[in-house]
Design a protein around this motif. Structure first.
Motif, short mmCIF file in Angstrom:
data_model
loop_
_atom_site.label_atom_id
_atom_site.label_comp_id
_atom_site.label_asym_id
_atom_site.label_seq_id
_atom_site.Cartn_x
_atom_site.Cartn_y
_atom_site.Cartn_z
N SER A 97 -1.87 6.07 -11.02
CA SER A 97 -2.23 4.68 -11.28
C SER A 97 -3.38 4.28 -10.36
O SER A 97 -3.54 4.82 -9.27
N VAL A 98 -4.18 3.32 -10.81
CA VAL A 98 -5.31 2.83 -10.03
C VAL A 98 -4.90 1.54 -9.32
O VAL A 98 -4.35 0.62 -9.93
N PHE A 99 -5.18 1.46 -8.00
CA PHE A 99 -4.85 0.28 -7.19
C PHE A 99 -6.10 -0.16 -6.43
O PHE A 99 -6.34 0.28 -5.30
N PRO A 100 -6.92 -1.02 -7.01
CA PRO A 100 -8.14 -1.48 -6.33
C PRO A 100 -7.83 -2.17 -5.00
O PRO A 100 -6.88 -2.97 -4.91
N GLY A 101 -8.61 -1.87 -3.98
CA GLY A 101 -8.45 -2.50 -2.68
C GLY A 101 -7.32 -1.97 -1.83
O GLY A 101 -7.07 -2.49 -0.74
N ILE A 102 -6.64 -0.93 -2.30
CA ILE A 102 -5.48 -0.39 -1.60
C ILE A 102 -5.82 0.95 -0.95
O ILE A 102 -6.42 1.82 -1.59
N GLU A 103 -5.45 1.11 0.31
CA GLU A 103 -5.55 2.40 0.99
C GLU A 103 -4.22 3.12 0.82
O GLU A 103 -3.16 2.57 1.16
N ARG A 104 -4.27 4.33 0.28
CA ARG A 104 -3.05 5.07 -0.01
C ARG A 104 -2.90 6.26 0.92
O ARG A 104 -3.88 6.92 1.29
N ASP B 271 7.31 12.90 -3.49
CA ASP B 271 6.34 12.57 -2.46
C ASP B 271 6.58 11.16 -1.92
O ASP B 271 7.11 10.29 -2.62
N PHE B 272 6.21 10.98 -0.67
CA PHE B 272 6.31 9.70 0.01
C PHE B 272 4.97 9.00 -0.09
O PHE B 272 3.92 9.62 0.16
N ASN B 273 4.98 7.72 -0.44
CA ASN B 273 3.74 6.96 -0.64
C ASN B 273 3.71 5.72 0.25
O ASN B 273 4.68 4.95 0.30
N LEU B 274 2.60 5.52 0.91
CA LEU B 274 2.32 4.31 1.66
C LEU B 274 1.08 3.67 1.07
O LEU B 274 0.04 4.33 0.92
N MET B 275 1.16 2.39 0.70
CA MET B 275 0.02 1.65 0.17
C MET B 275 -0.18 0.40 1.01
O MET B 275 0.78 -0.32 1.30
N VAL B 276 -1.43 0.14 1.40
CA VAL B 276 -1.74 -1.00 2.26
C VAL B 276 -2.97 -1.73 1.72
O VAL B 276 -3.96 -1.09 1.33
N GLU B 277 -2.91 -3.06 1.69
CA GLU B 277 -4.07 -3.87 1.31
C GLU B 277 -5.15 -3.70 2.38
O GLU B 277 -5.01 -4.18 3.51
N ARG B 278 -6.22 -3.01 2.03
CA ARG B 278 -7.23 -2.58 3.01
C ARG B 278 -7.89 -3.74 3.74
O ARG B 278 -8.19 -3.64 4.93
#
Length: 202
Positions: free
Chosen positions: A65-72, A120-127
């Motif tokens: 999936s695409v998440f604009p502005g997110i650092e993964r 898998d483990f995922n971390l997503m942060v609003e950059r």
């Protein structure tokens, strides 16, 4: 946030979460299911998040999936591994021995499984609002690790049993602390823990 949530200390917040608190959610692109462990809300946009932690079961190759502005940040927990291709760049091969891999959420990313399903483990942060670091901590029996911070600290138990300054952390449990101060992570029997330090910008 479930029956385990919510212990307040002077000027600090600690939450201990377990499997009954997590949510299974479909991928944004409909290609799979993610178990959401923790989501910190965006300060002004309810449809977005400040940070999100999850574990995904990937059963087939395909696009992310695409998440604009997110650092993964992604970390393979189980399985033979996968190869990620970002925007036509050479593949990056990840397996359970690989370090955490950081990439932009807006990049067109394709996943090719190497030999069967993976978790898998995922971390997503609003950059624009925060930055985070993810580390895998391996504690030998009787081992300790000092952890400190002024932002947010999240610990997730991958294997074995540990404790953080007296608060237990079992496999599949998650601890979330705001302004954790100086604490000690230890394990009598040995453990593997994912440690995330989140700092808000501004």
């Amino acid at each position: 946030m479930g029956r385990r949530a919510g212990t307040c200390h002077v000027g600090r917040v600690m939450r201990r979460l377990g499997p009954s608190d997590y949510r299974d959610m479909p991928w944004k692109n409909g290609g799979g299911v993610t178990r959401e462990l923790l989501k910190l809300p965006h300060p002004s946009e309810p449809a977005r998040f400040l940070a999100r932690l999850s574990i995904a079961s990937v059963a087939a190759s395909g696009p992310f999936s695409v998440f604009p502005g997110i650092e993964r940040t992604i970390l393979v927990l189980e399985g033979a591994g996968m190869a990620l291709s970002l925007g036509g760049a050479p593949e990056v091969v990840l397996d359970p021995r690989s370090p955490p891999f950081v990439f932009p959420g807006e990049a067109e990313t394709h996943c090719r499984l190497l030999a069967g399903p993976v978790r898998d483990f995922n971390l997503m942060v609003e950059r624009a609002l925060a930055e985070a670091t993810l580390e895998v901590v391996h504690l030998a029996p009787g081992g300790t690790r000092a952890v400190a911070g002024t932002g947010s600290l999240v610990l997730h138990g991958v294997a074995g049993r540990a404790e953080l300054s007296g608060t237990p952390l079992a496999q599949e449990e998650t601890l979330w602390l705001e302004a954790p101060g100086s604490r000690v992570l230890r394990s009598d029997e040995g453990a593997t823990v994912i440690s995330i330090h989140l700092t808000r910008r501004g």
